[in-house]
Design a protein around this motif. Structure first.
Motif, mmCIF file in Angstrom:
data_model
loop_
_atom_site.group_PDB
_atom_site.id
_atom_site.type_symbol
_atom_site.label_atom_id
_atom_site.label_comp_id
_atom_site.label_asym_id
_atom_site.label_seq_id
_atom_site.Cartn_x
_atom_site.Cartn_y
_atom_site.Cartn_z
ATOM 1 N N LYS A 22 -2.417 1.633 4.861
ATOM 2 C CA LYS A 22 -1.078 1.586 5.101
ATOM 3 C C LYS A 22 -0.754 1.815 6.648
ATOM 4 O O LYS A 22 -0.207 1.310 7.560
ATOM 5 N N LYS A 23 -1.523 3.108 7.040
ATOM 6 C CA LYS A 23 -1.263 3.594 8.469
ATOM 7 C C LYS A 23 -2.142 2.602 9.304
ATOM 8 O O LYS A 23 -1.690 2.166 10.639
ATOM 9 N N HIS A 52 -5.081 3.794 -0.197
ATOM 10 C CA HIS A 52 -3.611 3.186 0.197
ATOM 11 C C HIS A 52 -3.106 3.652 1.461
ATOM 12 O O HIS A 52 -2.392 3.017 2.346
ATOM 13 N N TYR A 53 -3.384 5.166 1.774
ATOM 14 C CA TYR A 53 -2.818 5.759 2.666
ATOM 15 C C TYR A 53 -3.209 5.488 4.078
ATOM 16 O O TYR A 53 -2.742 5.003 5.163
ATOM 17 N N HIS A 107 0.790 -1.348 0.158
ATOM 18 C CA HIS A 107 -0.080 0.081 -0.200
ATOM 19 C C HIS A 107 0.819 1.270 -0.004
ATOM 20 O O HIS A 107 0.476 2.291 -0.566
ATOM 21 N N LYS A 108 1.972 1.325 0.588
ATOM 22 C CA LYS A 108 2.901 2.328 0.475
ATOM 23 C C LYS A 108 3.295 2.532 -0.747
ATOM 24 O O LYS A 108 3.513 3.742 -1.321
ATOM 25 N N LYS A 109 3.659 1.681 -1.691
ATOM 26 C CA LYS A 109 4.231 1.759 -3.056
ATOM 27 C C LYS A 109 3.022 2.177 -3.888
ATOM 28 O O LYS A 109 3.198 3.278 -4.611
ATOM 29 N N GLU A 154 0.181 -0.551 9.872
ATOM 30 C CA GLU A 154 1.197 -0.151 10.888
ATOM 31 C C GLU A 154 0.832 -0.156 12.091
ATOM 32 O O GLU A 154 1.399 -0.715 13.259
#
Length: 210
Positions: free
Chosen positions: A156-157, A152-153, A115-117, A160
């Motif tokens: 991703k969060k 995606h942001y 998702h970072k990519k 994490e």
């Protein structure tokens, strides 16, 4: 049990959830929570309408829904995990607890990296789509790229946060049969996979292997 059942009520965010480490035919594993699949089915667009054009749009939306089911299931699972206080992972008892933990950590980390990519890729592509706003009509490409960048942001969060959760690992002997079923002949074994899923509390576990 202190963990939520697979049928959660709408609008209620649980503090704990059961997640299953399920096998793939290739010998890998994926994370699955049955209530998320049910939520997708509840939101699947219908095809009933009063005009040919609207029926065509509905059919296209339904097709898109089915094609992207696996991706959205993974995203919703990761987003849901990020909102929890604790998670319990049930895994085939043929695995050791250490192996199950390693697989779980690797799956979460790989989703975060993915998702970072794609957040970077979609965000970088937004300026390319901006000139299309000069064309009459909605700029669908720009809207899609902005929406996917945000998705995606957020995912991703959430991933994490999920990576730092307290996790309880519990061996589930019934999953050993599933390992054998999906690696040998998953399509012919759909009925048995469904029955096995029902014994675990899932409505249609076989849909995870379509």
């Amino acid at each position: 049990m202190g963990f939520m059942n697979h049928r959660r009520r709408r609008g209620v965010t649980p503090s704990k959830v059961d997640v299953y480490l399920l096998p793939t035919r290739a010998g890998h594993y994926f994370l699955y929570a049955g209530e998320l699949g049910t939520a997708f089915e509840d939101r699947e667009p219908g095809t009933g309408s009063d005009s040919t054009g609207k029926r065509l749009v509905a059919l296209l939306r339904k097709g898109f829904h089915r094609v992207t089911w696996s991706r959205r299931q993974k995203e919703l699972l990761l987003q849901s995990l990020g909102a929890l206080e604790r998670v319990r992972v049930l895994y085939p008892s043929s695995l050791s607890a250490a192996n199950a933990r390693g697989i779980f950590d690797d799956l979460v980390e790989s989703e975060i990296a993915k998702h970072k990519k794609w957040m970077v890729v979609n965000t970088a592509a937004i300026p390319v789509a901006v000139p299309l706003s000069l064309v009459p009509g909605p700029n669908l490409l720009l809207a899609y790229l902005a929406w996917r960048s945000l998705t995606h942001y957020k995912t991703k969060k959430a991933g994490e946060r999920a990576a730092g959760l307290p996790v309880d690992f519990v061996a589930e002997p019934r999953l050993n049969e599933l390992v054998d079923l999906v690696r040998r002949w998953p399509m012919r074994a759909r009925l048995r996979i469904r029955e096995l899923g029902e014994s675990l509390g899932f409505d249609r576990l076989d849909r995870a292997y379509v």
